[in-house]
Scaffold this motif. Structure first.
Motif, short mmCIF file in Angstrom:
data_model
loop_
_atom_site.label_atom_id
_atom_site.label_comp_id
_atom_site.label_asym_id
_atom_site.label_seq_id
_atom_site.Cartn_x
_atom_site.Cartn_y
_atom_site.Cartn_z
N ILE A 113 -3.06 0.32 -3.65
CA ILE A 113 -3.12 -0.94 -2.89
C ILE A 113 -2.91 -2.06 -3.90
O ILE A 113 -3.69 -2.20 -4.84
CB ILE A 113 -4.50 -1.13 -2.24
N ARG A 114 -1.85 -2.81 -3.71
CA ARG A 114 -1.55 -3.94 -4.60
C ARG A 114 -1.67 -5.22 -3.80
O ARG A 114 -1.11 -5.35 -2.72
CB ARG A 114 -0.14 -3.79 -5.17
N SER A 124 4.21 2.41 2.29
CA SER A 124 4.99 3.64 2.22
C SER A 124 4.09 4.84 1.97
O SER A 124 3.12 4.76 1.20
CB SER A 124 6.01 3.54 1.08
N GLN A 125 4.42 5.94 2.63
CA GLN A 125 3.75 7.21 2.33
C GLN A 125 4.73 8.20 1.69
O GLN A 125 4.44 9.37 1.57
CB GLN A 125 3.11 7.79 3.60
N VAL A 126 5.88 7.66 1.27
CA VAL A 126 6.90 8.48 0.62
C VAL A 126 7.31 7.84 -0.71
O VAL A 126 8.49 7.84 -1.07
CB VAL A 126 8.13 8.68 1.54
N TYR A 154 0.89 -1.16 0.00
CA TYR A 154 0.00 0.00 0.00
C TYR A 154 0.92 1.21 0.00
O TYR A 154 1.64 1.43 0.97
CB TYR A 154 -0.91 0.00 1.22
N MET A 155 0.91 1.92 -1.10
CA MET A 155 1.85 3.04 -1.23
C MET A 155 1.13 4.32 -1.64
O MET A 155 0.19 4.30 -2.44
CB MET A 155 2.94 2.70 -2.25
N ASP A 158 -2.35 3.99 9.35
CA ASP A 158 -3.20 4.78 8.47
C ASP A 158 -3.62 3.96 7.24
O ASP A 158 -4.79 3.90 6.88
CB ASP A 158 -2.41 6.02 8.04
N ILE A 159 -2.64 3.31 6.61
CA ILE A 159 -2.96 2.59 5.38
C ILE A 159 -2.62 1.10 5.45
O ILE A 159 -3.35 0.26 4.94
CB ILE A 159 -2.31 3.25 4.14
N GLY A 160 -1.52 0.77 6.13
CA GLY A 160 -1.14 -0.65 6.23
C GLY A 160 -2.28 -1.50 6.79
O GLY A 160 -2.52 -2.63 6.35
#
Lengths: 389, 389, 389, 389
Positions: C273-274, C263-265, C157-158, C185-187
């Protein structure tokens, strides 16, 4: 009796961009390249690069054809010379692989069809796109009915190397390359490929040709195919009498309709052949910029993507060498084309229905180009003559 | 003084799948292939196919190495034989191109590093993935700072040819191929490529290895790499002691973190190397199943897709031959690798910082594999020894 | 007895970015939105925009919960307030839809699991990714064995909205959003989705967390999620104690292994999301940036691409409205999530095995985050407690 | 003075597939849907589903138009009824949103253009494709010259829901839907979109229409759009007098050439609008099956892919709500279309140059369809009348 490929000896006329492409592919197959002909300087350079023993400079193609070390002659010279050179090869009773177009007009190409038949040798026109394994596979599937009845074909051949008015190549001038340019240079590849995969000729067409840059600027110096102008180049203006892009609507002998777009001024398309074939059972899509896969479109099941050398590429298994996912590309299409041609040469004569383009196929393409020009000028549909010359 | 490539003579040990891949690439460059060695039958077949004059049957590699017609020896035999053969080549003072892995353990590879340095010849390990133009381009861009500081690397190398328990290959057996399989066979390519493009070694890692088929069934007969079992094949069960898939977390010398997935049981992935590099300025993504393009990810501008031989591939221009859109693929990576190696051979000695993998690089990869095994067994992070042997 | 959705009345706490996303989705389903709560100004603005009759300003969520016009309460306030607000909703005996994370720690989430069970109402955590039809379809297929035994899962998830050190959001500060950031937050979305499609919890994990920007610069002013700094913004430096990116290795209860990158960078990844699931029969791949299709990887047949609402999406047919090719996207996942939740609300109580995330699922995710933090700090594998609280 | 959207009240004529699509989009914007009209049963069902207070059964559209609770009337009834209903709305002095086609022939549409002008209200035709943010962005870029001079446009609109001879829909019959089918149903969307993004009308065209299934079999029962025949369905044969697929060559007022393929028998294409615009500076490509991205083709730089709501989508920022990567799709295009229309309604009158299709635009499309039919029948190029009615 069949010769091993490593005992067949090829000579190549032409030492520019495409000559070495032929040479490389021949050497991959173990075929001997024994002679090269071109300008003295470039023929020497090519010979040293590839270790070719005989060099015929000063464009002395007759000497190459006559050489006892040469069994097969590849013609990669400018279009205007194809006719005379091919005729000379046939008269010498040698096998011939001629770059497309076969010649400059249907009169010449009809003569070559006859001469090739009389000579009884292997004579092939270098339509390499047929030998992408995906294309071979498509042809076999369509012939077997895997796509059902073919309803329509949609596609394009687009490039961007002539987008700017400062892009220069001899093909831009009708007196050099002929009255058609985008069609004759790349459109003909798409048309040959479409007829090949459908196993059906074009019978009727309507064409719309356009020249975006009616005036271009030419660098004052010699220019190679695919090279581009720099900042300091000086230019001279000239009028352009060949088309930058075109649309052609088609009807095929099997009843399918076709729609082709061709352009050499399509920014971002480097060498993009797109072929979409819609059948009553399923459709198939292929693009030369990702050539190792074949896509299938389905109505009542998921669409599919097949990799070369894997499931659903069984019909092309003789024309592919590397396992799936180990991408084969443009140079490999030449290798596979020569594998087919040289299998016939190894047997000493053409097979009954060769996969490679014959003189008749080369003739048909030149007829097609003529019909396209005629349709455009008359702004109406034009019927093709029957395919046998 | 620099020799023309067409005057350099290569001999190839190994006549299985990968030997002919080497031969084909050498011939494309105009290099002479003068000798081949293998089982008598397969060496003869390869020689006839490619027109190679000297044949050394019965695996007599010493005779090939000793042949006065051979300047360079390519080793494409099974992994266990690399060490002895490479050492023999070096002792003969000849140049050597050795398939990966360089040898079976760091002791052997360290010895080869020393022997190569002493011999002063060109010694290369056949990590061909480096020579996709997209990979060369990436390395140059990262070295120049075009991606900014490298934050993290994410990727995988996945195949599916060992998905079924009836798929057989000698690599499955530790005693044949070594204790590591997916890692040693394909993971090492990804790791070498990642370190190459980052110009930075792995310094620390954590590995998780898994064997999905702990028992497999083996066809009762000899099996070639990439071939598959048919319906009538008979089988014998055996235990598998090598990993089917793995995850490896990495830290690189430049501070970047890495995450690698490796699998040979990944349905639908034929030969899929995925490499995603995330930098502080932009990211870059590449996949071997569509190798001719390079994607760039950007925060404040559109993402980009560059074609080989076009804009933004300038750094790789010496290692690509065909215009953009005329796809180059897997076989071309061998050609370009040998272009780099043989440029050094033509000068008679290694260059200061070759692009191809040296003995030291081959040694580093074997060390890395050892560390992966160690980490997996200990279930903890492991540090790598400094890179110089 | 089942109520028509148009007779159910929802109140929404929170009038920032995500509150209106809920409101819009509710209105698409015909559900009445009767009340909104937030800062007085933003609650009023949202009410006027959507024609919501009751406005509770000054963050007076207790009044909204108590309103006789409200049957269901949606909690979209900052993470720290979820616990108290959810508890208040449950104590009022009303149905509750709570944004993720359910609360700030496992102690709180365990308490909510108990309170929800006691209240007997419908309680859902807003893990919307489950309700992409492709994800629902995947879950059904895996449960039925269509993919065979699951071997391994690879994904990421990037995003790139926090790439620059000047990007600011309250989530960057541990005291605001918790010690974990990219993961929480996203993971957590990826982890919930993976467990959901596998119908199997994470049992063991190893995490590696990293902070690229250990110091960032904060604009001196209030900042909304997803907004960016301009040229004239003034900044103050601050230390960052939450991770920018992470890798997590996983083991699932069903024996599958997992590899997650977060990653958020990651420049160029907007919200990617893969999810790749490799089974013994076939694999399946999905990406949220092209969410309407599902890819299948196959070993002995072509790979497949299925469109939503077409062949092979039959299991998700209750949660999709538009014909295939008419793309449904992110906002539609909320609509479908609420369709599932409100079907239970319309019946007055939770179904036995709801598709939406329950309090227990929300609790499991918070436990997972804790385990990730623990693993990272200890640099070793950590086992999860059994899933029932 | 501008009304808040939540105070505007819409009534919808039509309760089939497309009516609820309108309703949902209206509710997302906070607009009140106060009335619905259709068959008594379906109007009641839609009203209950969405909580719509006024129900006009038995197709009593006059009553809906007359209702004091209705400010704006959406017409989603069968094509033949558009004219009478639109005229009635205009005579009532109410705003009108009419599904395409505007009416059955240019005489009717010309009358509506006059009536709309006279009424002074907001009158829009529901060409929703214009309101994909990518399409809006393209229009702005082309108007500004970002693509340079437009050279040619290539595209298609393909579907497969009428591939089989047993697929049935009222549109197949000329007496129901008009003499044109693929063109009038979907081709007109492409044509409107192309003219919209180019800001230039079609001036000349050549069409080739084909009917693959000249006879089809019709299930003996009522059939909904997009539904398919099952195994037990019984059939009756009938002749088909509308086209299954078509090619249209185009010239635009700005000098650009166009090539359009349309098909409803294209296996694997669910709802695929492809639009490729080639300009002298760069090209742009968009496809409705992945609508949230816009691709740019470049000659001397890498090609580019822009995400909605990110870099290079600035011109569409008023017509998109979710951050980049959170995909917006087909239903969102209706929402954005109504945002534009209702902004005018909120002000009480049409803006000078609305983005949405006006009565004049709807009239132009019907003229275009007539010209296509005429060209096909005459097998020649046809010029369009000037655009003002």
């Amino acid at each position: 009796m069949t010769l091993p490929l490593s005992q067949i000896r090829a000579g190549v006329i032409g030492a520019g961009f495409i000559g070495p492409v032929h040479i490389e592919a021949l050497k991959r197959l173990g075929i001997q390249v024994t002679a090269v002909c071109g300008s003295t300087a470039s023929a020497r350079a090519v010979a040293e690069r590839f270790g070719i023993p005989e060099v015929f400079g000063d464009y002395d193609y007759a000497a190459l054809i006559a050489s006892p070390s040469v069994d097969v002659v590849h013609i990669t010279s400018p279009n205007r010379q194809h006719f005379a050179q091919a005729l000379a090869v046939l008269r010498a009773g040698k096998h011939c692989v001629c770059e497309k177009p076969l010649a400059m007009n249907p009169r010449e190409t009809a003569a070559l069809v006859k001469a090739a038949a009389k000579a009884g040798v292997v004579f092939a026109v270098n339509y390499n796109v047929r030998f992408y394994p995906a294309v071979l596979q498509l042809r076999a599937m369509i012939a077997r009915g895997d796509l059902g009845e073919i309803i329509h074909v949609n596609g394009s051949y687009m490039q961007d190397w002539l987008l700017k008015d400062t892009d220069y190549n001899w093909r831009l001038l009708a007196e050099e390359g002929g009255a058609l340019r985008a069609i004759a240079d790349i459109g003909t590849h798409w048309l040959d490929t479409a007829s090949f995969v459908l196993s059906s000729p074009v019978t009727r067409l309507l064409a719309d040709l356009s020249t975006f840059h009616q005036q271009r600027r030419r660098p004052i110096a010699e220019v190679k195919t695919f090279s581009k102008a720099g900042a300091k180049t000086r230019f001279a203006s000239y009028d352009v009498d060949t088309e930058d892009f075109a649309s052609v609507l088609l009807a095929f002998g099997n009843g399918a309709h076709g729609n082709l777009g061709v352009s050499q001024v399509a920014a971002g398309r480097k060498n993009c052949i797109r072929l979409e074939i819609y059948g009553s059972k399923q459709s198939a899509w292929w693009c030369s910029e990702n050539p190792d896969v074949l896509h299938f479109g389905r109505r009542d099941a998921a669409n599919a993507t097949a990799f070369r050398a894997c499931a659903e590429f069984g019909d092309a298994s003789g024309f592919t060498d590397y396992p799936g996912g180990h991408v084969e590309g443009f140079p490999d299409s030449f290798k596979m084309l020569y594998r087919a041609i040289y299998a016939d040469i190894a047997r000493g004569k053409p097979s009954a229905e060769p996969l490679y383009a014959t003189a008749a196929d080369g003739h048909a393409e030149v007829q097609l180009c003529e019909a396209i020009l005629k349709s455009h000028r008359a702004q109406r549909w034009v019927s093709l003559p029957p395919t046998s010359p």
